[in-house]
Write an enzyme that holds these catalytic residues in place. Sequence first.
Site, PDB file in Angstrom:
ATOM      1  N   HIS A   7      17.313  45.978  77.651  1.00 55.59           N
ATOM      2  CA  HIS A   7      18.383  46.092  76.664  1.00 55.59           C
ATOM      3  C   HIS A   7      17.877  46.739  75.383  1.00 55.59           C
ATOM      4  O   HIS A   7      16.673  46.806  75.148  1.00 55.59           O
ATOM      5  CB  HIS A   7      19.024  44.734  76.337  1.00 55.59           C
ATOM      6  CG  HIS A   7      18.084  43.730  75.736  1.00 55.59           C
ATOM      7  ND1 HIS A   7      17.337  42.855  76.498  1.00 55.59           N
ATOM      8  CD2 HIS A   7      17.774  43.443  74.445  1.00 55.59           C
ATOM      9  CE1 HIS A   7      16.616  42.080  75.703  1.00 55.59           C
ATOM     10  NE2 HIS A   7      16.857  42.421  74.446  1.00 55.59           N
ATOM     11  N   HIS A  79      15.423  46.070  68.154  1.00 56.19           N
ATOM     12  CA  HIS A  79      14.322  46.168  69.123  1.00 56.19           C
ATOM     13  C   HIS A  79      14.829  46.720  70.444  1.00 56.19           C
ATOM     14  O   HIS A  79      16.029  46.786  70.682  1.00 56.19           O
ATOM     15  CB  HIS A  79      13.636  44.805  69.338  1.00 56.19           C
ATOM     16  CG  HIS A  79      14.486  43.750  69.984  1.00 56.19           C
ATOM     17  ND1 HIS A  79      15.245  42.855  69.272  1.00 56.19           N
ATOM     18  CD2 HIS A  79      14.700  43.435  71.295  1.00 56.19           C
ATOM     19  CE1 HIS A  79      15.863  42.029  70.106  1.00 56.19           C
ATOM     20  NE2 HIS A  79      15.560  42.367  71.339  1.00 56.19           N
ATOM     21  N   GLU A 130      10.204  44.289  72.755  1.00 56.35           N
ATOM     22  CA  GLU A 130      10.227  43.020  73.474  1.00 56.35           C
ATOM     23  C   GLU A 130       9.860  43.326  74.920  1.00 56.35           C
ATOM     24  O   GLU A 130      10.348  44.299  75.491  1.00 56.35           O
ATOM     25  CB  GLU A 130      11.650  42.415  73.404  1.00 56.35           C
ATOM     26  CG  GLU A 130      11.801  41.115  74.160  1.00 56.35           C
ATOM     27  CD  GLU A 130      13.235  40.544  74.063  1.00 56.35           C
ATOM     28  OE1 GLU A 130      14.174  41.298  73.735  1.00 56.35           O
ATOM     29  OE2 GLU A 130      13.404  39.335  74.339  1.00 56.35           O
TER      30      GLU A 130
HETATM   31 CO    CO Z   1      16.042  41.163  73.037  1.00 55.23          CO
END
Ligand code: CO
Length: 134
Positions: A7, A79, A130
């Site tokens: 994502h 992020h 991440e």
């Molecule tokens: Co995230």
Amino acid sequence: MIGRLNHVAIAVPDLQAAAATYRDMLGARVSEPKPMPEHGVTVVLVELPNTRIELLHPLGTQSPIASFLAKNPAGGMHHICYEVDDILETRDRLVASGARVLGGNEPKIGAHGKPVMFLHPKDFCGTLIEIEQA
Ligand code: CO
């Protein structure tokens, strides 16, 4: 080593307006707002054919995105999340290469119930990364 893009997370000052932008202007499928008090955010998921976008709004006083929004009042990309097969092996390789892990060296359980770690943006082209063991 990294796999699929899981994502892209975008911090937004107005969750309803952001959801409407993605739903009405961009024609995407968006979820209802989902409060995640343990992560300090309310999330709207935008489902795309090949990945998803997470619209994040601060929830509570300890939100990890509050300071980002203070610096970026209009919102912005917070992020990106890459999937990895083995988060501990990935961590060890990255740390051996000089990368810095944020918030301690042990994975935490992320918003999807999977182990995640965050990597310092200065080590990755100015982008907070991440990694999630998918
Ligand atoms: Co995230």
